[in-house]
Design a protein around this motif. Structure first.
Motif, PDB file in Angstrom:
ATOM      1  N   ASN A   1     -77.970   8.669  19.840  1.00 38.32           N
ATOM      2  CA  ASN A   1     -79.066   9.112  20.701  1.00 38.32           C
ATOM      3  C   ASN A   1     -80.345   8.336  20.378  1.00 38.32           C
ATOM      4  OD1 ASN A   1     -81.379  11.694  20.831  1.00 38.32           O
ATOM      5  ND2 ASN A   1     -80.345  10.938  22.666  1.00 38.32           N
ATOM      6  N   ALA A   2     -80.538   8.131  19.045  1.00 39.85           N
ATOM      7  CA  ALA A   2     -81.722   7.371  18.630  1.00 39.85           C
ATOM      8  C   ALA A   2     -81.669   5.949  19.184  1.00 39.85           C
ATOM      9  CB  ALA A   2     -81.800   7.341  17.112  1.00 39.85           C
ATOM     10  N   ALA A   3     -80.443   5.452  19.373  1.00 38.07           N
ATOM     11  CA  ALA A   3     -80.274   4.092  19.902  1.00 38.07           C
ATOM     12  C   ALA A   3     -80.360   4.052  21.424  1.00 38.07           C
ATOM     13  CB  ALA A   3     -78.940   3.525  19.440  1.00 38.07           C
ATOM     14  N   GLY A   4     -80.588   5.212  22.053  1.00 36.02           N
ATOM     15  CA  GLY A   4     -80.817   5.210  23.500  1.00 36.02           C
ATOM     16  C   GLY A   4     -79.740   5.867  24.341  1.00 36.02           C
ATOM     17  N   HIS A   5     -78.640   6.318  23.737  1.00 37.86           N
ATOM     18  CA  HIS A   5     -77.579   6.969  24.521  1.00 37.86           C
ATOM     19  C   HIS A   5     -77.959   8.400  24.876  1.00 37.86           C
ATOM     20  CE1 HIS A   5     -74.395   3.942  24.096  1.00 37.86           C
ATOM     21  NE2 HIS A   5     -74.930   3.684  22.902  1.00 37.86           N
ATOM     22  N   THR A   6     -77.636   8.794  26.098  1.00 36.49           N
ATOM     23  CA  THR A   6     -77.814  10.193  26.487  1.00 36.49           C
ATOM     24  C   THR A   6     -76.586  10.958  26.003  1.00 36.49           C
ATOM     25  OG1 THR A   6     -78.901   9.389  28.467  1.00 36.49           O
ATOM     26  CG2 THR A   6     -78.261  11.715  28.457  1.00 36.49           C
ATOM     27  N   ILE A   7     -76.808  12.080  25.350  1.00 37.22           N
ATOM     28  CA  ILE A   7     -75.671  12.839  24.812  1.00 37.22           C
ATOM     29  C   ILE A   7     -75.743  14.279  25.301  1.00 37.22           C
ATOM     30  CG2 ILE A   7     -74.578  13.718  22.692  1.00 37.22           C
ATOM     31  CD1 ILE A   7     -75.448  11.041  21.418  1.00 37.22           C
ATOM     32  N   ILE A   8     -74.622  14.743  25.837  1.00 32.14           N
ATOM     33  CA  ILE A   8     -74.516  16.155  26.218  1.00 32.14           C
ATOM     34  C   ILE A   8     -73.471  16.782  25.305  1.00 32.14           C
ATOM     35  CG2 ILE A   8     -73.930  17.788  28.039  1.00 32.14           C
ATOM     36  CD1 ILE A   8     -74.987  15.795  30.063  1.00 32.14           C
ATOM     37  N   LEU A   9     -73.938  17.713  24.517  1.00 28.06           N
ATOM     38  CA  LEU A   9     -73.091  18.339  23.512  1.00 28.06           C
ATOM     39  C   LEU A   9     -72.731  19.740  23.996  1.00 28.06           C
ATOM     40  CD1 LEU A   9     -72.167  18.414  20.428  1.00 28.06           C
ATOM     41  CD2 LEU A   9     -74.450  19.313  19.959  1.00 28.06           C
ATOM     42  N   VAL A  10     -71.473  20.066  24.001  1.00 26.26           N
ATOM     43  CA  VAL A  10     -71.046  21.415  24.373  1.00 26.26           C
ATOM     44  C   VAL A  10     -70.566  22.092  23.100  1.00 26.26           C
ATOM     45  CG1 VAL A  10     -69.376  22.762  25.700  1.00 26.26           C
ATOM     46  CG2 VAL A  10     -70.416  20.749  26.714  1.00 26.26           C
ATOM     47  N   THR A  11     -71.184  23.190  22.765  1.00 21.13           N
ATOM     48  CA  THR A  11     -70.814  23.855  21.508  1.00 21.13           C
ATOM     49  C   THR A  11     -71.133  25.344  21.582  1.00 21.13           C
ATOM     50  OG1 THR A  11     -71.106  23.801  19.107  1.00 21.13           O
ATOM     51  CG2 THR A  11     -73.069  23.355  20.424  1.00 21.13           C
ATOM     52  N   HIS A  12     -70.517  26.080  20.686  1.00 23.66           N
ATOM     53  CA  HIS A  12     -70.913  27.491  20.586  1.00 23.66           C
ATOM     54  C   HIS A  12     -71.535  27.744  19.212  1.00 23.66           C
ATOM     55  CE1 HIS A  12     -66.856  27.472  18.824  1.00 23.66           C
ATOM     56  NE2 HIS A  12     -67.303  28.469  18.082  1.00 23.66           N
ATOM     57  N   GLU A  13     -71.669  26.642  18.428  1.00 18.85           N
ATOM     58  CA  GLU A  13     -72.249  26.794  17.089  1.00 18.85           C
ATOM     59  C   GLU A  13     -73.734  26.412  17.112  1.00 18.85           C
ATOM     60  OE1 GLU A  13     -70.007  24.463  14.279  1.00 18.85           O
ATOM     61  OE2 GLU A  13     -68.116  25.326  14.988  1.00 18.85           O
ATOM     62  N   ARG A  14     -74.557  27.336  16.711  1.00 15.50           N
ATOM     63  CA  ARG A  14     -76.003  27.081  16.721  1.00 15.50           C
ATOM     64  C   ARG A  14     -76.360  25.917  15.802  1.00 15.50           C
ATOM     65  NH1 ARG A  14     -80.693  28.169  18.432  1.00 15.50           N
ATOM     66  NH2 ARG A  14     -79.837  29.496  20.037  1.00 15.50           N
ATOM     67  N   SER A  15     -75.704  25.883  14.599  1.00 24.17           N
ATOM     68  CA  SER A  15     -76.057  24.829  13.636  1.00 24.17           C
ATOM     69  C   SER A  15     -75.780  23.438  14.220  1.00 24.17           C
ATOM     70  CB  SER A  15     -75.263  25.012  12.346  1.00 24.17           C
ATOM     71  OG  SER A  15     -73.885  24.992  12.634  1.00 24.17           O
ATOM     72  N   THR A  16     -74.742  23.333  15.032  1.00 20.75           N
ATOM     73  CA  THR A  16     -74.421  22.043  15.654  1.00 20.75           C
ATOM     74  C   THR A  16     -75.414  21.753  16.775  1.00 20.75           C
ATOM     75  OG1 THR A  16     -72.112  22.476  15.193  1.00 20.75           O
ATOM     76  CG2 THR A  16     -72.549  20.739  16.771  1.00 20.75           C
ATOM     77  N   ALA A  17     -75.733  22.794  17.541  1.00 22.55           N
ATOM     78  CA  ALA A  17     -76.644  22.613  18.678  1.00 22.55           C
ATOM     79  C   ALA A  17     -78.026  22.179  18.218  1.00 22.55           C
ATOM     80  CB  ALA A  17     -76.725  23.906  19.478  1.00 22.55           C
ATOM     81  N   GLU A  18     -78.364  22.517  17.000  1.00 25.15           N
ATOM     82  CA  GLU A  18     -79.705  22.195  16.513  1.00 25.15           C
ATOM     83  C   GLU A  18     -79.943  20.696  16.310  1.00 25.15           C
ATOM     84  OE1 GLU A  18     -80.264  24.727  13.163  1.00 25.15           O
ATOM     85  OE2 GLU A  18     -81.007  26.389  14.402  1.00 25.15           O
ATOM     86  N   PHE A  19     -78.887  19.922  16.404  1.00 28.49           N
ATOM     87  CA  PHE A  19     -79.065  18.468  16.342  1.00 28.49           C
ATOM     88  C   PHE A  19     -79.682  17.943  17.645  1.00 28.49           C
ATOM     89  CE2 PHE A  19     -76.275  18.901  12.790  1.00 28.49           C
ATOM     90  CZ  PHE A  19     -76.525  17.808  11.965  1.00 28.49           C
ATOM     91  N   ALA A  20     -79.587  18.750  18.725  1.00 22.28           N
ATOM     92  CA  ALA A  20     -80.063  18.306  20.047  1.00 22.28           C
ATOM     93  C   ALA A  20     -81.566  18.530  20.203  1.00 22.28           C
ATOM     94  CB  ALA A  20     -79.304  19.056  21.130  1.00 22.28           C
ATOM     95  N   ASP A  21     -82.161  17.821  21.204  1.00 22.70           N
ATOM     96  CA  ASP A  21     -83.583  17.992  21.500  1.00 22.70           C
ATOM     97  C   ASP A  21     -83.803  19.203  22.392  1.00 22.70           C
ATOM     98  OD1 ASP A  21     -84.241  15.398  20.412  1.00 22.70           O
ATOM     99  OD2 ASP A  21     -83.343  14.559  22.232  1.00 22.70           O
ATOM    100  N   ARG A  22     -82.751  19.557  23.109  1.00 24.37           N
ATOM    101  CA  ARG A  22     -82.903  20.585  24.135  1.00 24.37           C
ATOM    102  C   ARG A  22     -81.627  21.435  24.140  1.00 24.37           C
ATOM    103  NH1 ARG A  22     -82.979  18.540  30.325  1.00 24.37           N
ATOM    104  NH2 ARG A  22     -82.850  20.575  31.361  1.00 24.37           N
ATOM    105  N   ILE A  23     -81.783  22.725  24.239  1.00 28.76           N
ATOM    106  CA  ILE A  23     -80.608  23.602  24.225  1.00 28.76           C
ATOM    107  C   ILE A  23     -80.598  24.438  25.507  1.00 28.76           C
ATOM    108  CG2 ILE A  23     -79.386  25.468  23.025  1.00 28.76           C
ATOM    109  CD1 ILE A  23     -80.651  24.458  20.411  1.00 28.76           C
TER     110      ILE A  23
END
Lengths: 409, 241
Positions: free
Chosen positions: B192-214
């Motif tokens: 993501n830092a290198a410019g890729h758009t990432i859509i993460l699907v998860t039910h774990e909050r700790s994993t979701a916290e890596f994202a900019d937007r939830i």
């Protein structure tokens, strides 16, 4: 997806399932192998028969005593007295016949010192050698002078010479036939086999001598050459013999005759019908084998599609179009049948070659023939089997829903 | 510049013998290029269905989905396959690697369907992607010989190889221990830092916290859409491409 990718993916899939691929291919291997083998043997036999027919010449015919049986089978009666020497005199007068040569068989045994030969002894009229296109390899053949003075001369076929004299020169040497001595005056060039009999294991003596020795009043068989039109000569010969033998046969029913006329032309006809029969037989075997093989392939391809459902889902997720998936599985099925076809081809040719090695010992003119058209046709048929029986599983794979496929357990 | 993704009134229902089971009830969502967004929700909330629609693996029953400003509802299967081949890619919870293929072969797989990359360039692309996830020394290993974390990193390399505009990660840490899961999330963060758009699907909050937007989904509707306070950030000096 490029063609090279399809091929590489197909062969990789086969390699990863070597055991299953081999078993699946077996039907195709057997089908193609048997077609190639039978075609090769058929072509070899056809060549043997054709060489025998052509060695006789297109205007040659042979009359045997006997009759044609119901259903077309013919029965030659050896020792039957229907072909008399009066018949021969009349046949010689036909303008459509160039030369007539009666044959009388003589009993053996043939000996040279302690060497004994199982060769067939033929009392042959000098015309016989002309009718059969025979030439001397050493010395000379029996001529009219020998015939007229009943000279006790003999001409050996190459195999009879080998049996009695080995590598030594036979000319001028003596052999005994029964109780009588004969001087060897020549050895014929090899003829090979004629109608599946070895024509080189023969000893020829003058017809007049054979008649004197056996006291026979009839010919064992007669060879003839037509002057020009073979069909007219053929009709003339039959008409003459029927009239002389008092046979009413206006409908030209061969069952009513007491003789059988065989010609190289007829042999060609028989060969054509045998070839047709063989072709039909091979086609049937091929169709059955490829059908069975094809069903096996369809079955395995359906199992493969089920087993690889998740892979199909993945490929679709990665951008594969339905057509890419269809072609991938179709390529696998064609690769299976093509590979089976190539292996079958190898087996067929290998066995054909082995058979040729064995048969050549008994039939010197038999040689291994590769039937290129049947090889190409077999491979095309095998690949078509892959298409026909692979299309349904491939289509099933191409229509799978990617989401469902990725979830498949 | 139009948003990367724009959903308006998106509905999705499944039909089983004429019985309709609605899953998404009208989703409105915009995602811009370069975002790292997590879609969260309990089991059965519709988050996976949303991801499948966003990734062109499924179609909405109603509503519009514009991708890079272009409405995709009229596109046929081949056109959607082309988008999957060139613009989007997936990282799955179950890795979905071909077990009897090497890491290199697995990573090269998407390039079979990419019309813009010549067969002769495939290995170079794949090696670059493998290097970016730190698996160059495992290139010739069969995927069945890898650890769980290495498998998921191989799957990320496979997702990267076509240089897509958008990467979907569906529960990428779901089958991993916490250390391997952390490694995988760090790789996604770097991407993501290198410019890729990432859509993460998860039910774990700790994993979701890596994202900019939830984005929280519940019962087929967006419940909340919030900017997240990132737990950690990849080091800026990591070169991905």
């Amino acid at each position: 997806m490029h063609t090279t990718d399809l091929l590489s993916s197909a062969f990789t899939a086969l390699r990863r399932n070597t055991g299953r691929s081999t078993l699946t291919m077996l039907g195709i291997v057997i089908g193609v192998g048997s077609v190639v083998l039978m075609s090769s043997v058929g072509a070899s036999m056809e060549r043997v028969i054709l060489s025998q027919i052509s060695s006789l010449g297109s205007k040659s015919m042979v009359i045997f005593p006997g009759s044609n049986q119901e259903g077309g089978a013919s029965q030659v009666f050896a020792g039957h007295d229907s072909l008399t020497f009066e018949d021969i005199e009349r046949l010689e007068q036909l303008t459509t016949i160039e030369s007539v040569a009666p044959i009388v068989f003589m009993p053996g045994p043939v000996k040279r010192g302690r060497e004994e030969s199982s060769a067939q002894i033929l009392g042959a009229h000098p015309n016989f050698f002309h009718n059969q296109n025979m030439e001397a390899a050493e010395g000379r053949l029996i001529d009219t002078f020998d015939e007229d003075r009943s000279a006790r001369f003999a001409v050996l076929g190459p195999d009879a010479k080998e049996e009695l004299f080995g590598e030594s020169d036979p000319l001028g040497k003596e052999i005994t036939v029964g109780e009588r001595s004969f001087t060897i005056v020549g050895v014929t060039k090899p003829l090979g086999s004629q109608f599946f009999q070895n024509a080189d294991d023969r000893i020829y003596v003058p017809l007049s001598v054979a008649r004197q020795e056996t006291g026979q009043k009839y010919a064992s068989y007669i060879t003839m050459l037509a002057t020009d039109s073979f069909d007219i000569a053929f009709a003339d010969v039959k008409g003459l013999l029927r009239s002389h033998h008092k046979i009413e046969n206006p409908k030209d029913d061969p069952e009513k005759d007491d003789f059988i006329v065989r010609s190289s032309e007829q042999a060609n006809d028989i060969l054509s019908s045998v070839s047709l029969g063989l072709t039909l037989f091979i086609t049937t075997v091929a169709a059955i084998s490829l059908l069975v093989g094809g069903i096996g392939i369809m079955n395995i391809m359906l199992v493969t599609v089920t087993e690889r459902t998740r892979e199909i889902g993945l490929r679709k997720a990665l951008g594969a179009r339905p057509r890419d998936i269809l072609l991938q599985f179709l390529a696998e099925s064609i690769a299976l049948t093509f590979l089976g076809g190539v292996i079958g081809l190898g087996f067929g040719l290998g066995f054909g070659f082995l058979i040729a090695i064995i048969v050549e010992r008994f039939l010197s003119t038999y040689e291994f023939v590769v039937s290129m058209p049947s090889m190409i046709a077999s491979l095309i048929m095998a690949c078509l089997t892959g298409v026909i029986f692979g299309i349904s599983p491939a289509r099933k794979a191409s229509l799978l829903d990617p989401v469902e496929s990725l979830r498949y357990e | 510049m139009p948003p990367l993704i724009s959903l308006t009134g998106l509905h999705k229902s499944y039909f089983n013998e004429e019985v309709e089971t609605p899953v998404l009830h009208g989703i409105d969502l915009k995602i811009d290029s370069g975002e790292f967004i997590a879609i969260m929700g309990p089991s059965g909330s519709g988050k996976s269905t949303l991801m499948h629609i966003l990734g062109f693996l499924d179609r909405p029953t109603k509503g519009t989905y514009a991708f890079l400003g272009e409405d995709t509802s009229e596109k046929n299967d081949d056109a959607l396959a082309l988008i999957r081949a060139t613009k989007v890619s997936f990282v799955f919870q179950a890795f979905h690697l071909l077990p009897r293929a090497t890491v290199l072969e697995n990573v090269m797989l998407p390039l079979l369907y990419h019309p813009g990359i010549a067969p002769s360039d495939r290995e170079a692309y794949a090696r670059k992607a493998i290097a970016s996830v730190g698996l160059s020394d495992r290139e010739s290993f069969l995927s069945s010989q890898l650890s769980g974390g290495q498998k998921q990193r191989t799957a990320i390399a496979r997702a990267l190889v076509t240089e897509p505009a958008l990467i979907f990660a569906d529960e990428p840490t779901g089958n991993l221990d916490s250390a391997s899961g952390l490694q995988v999330m760090e790789v996604l963060e770097k991407l993501n830092a290198a410019g890729h758009t990432i859509i993460l699907v998860t039910h774990e909050r700790s994993t979701a916290e890596f994202a900019d937007r939830i984005v929280h989904i519940k019962d087929g509707l967006i419940e909340s859409d919030t900017r997240s306070h990132k737990r950690r950030r990849a080091s800026a000096d990591v070169k991905l491409k």
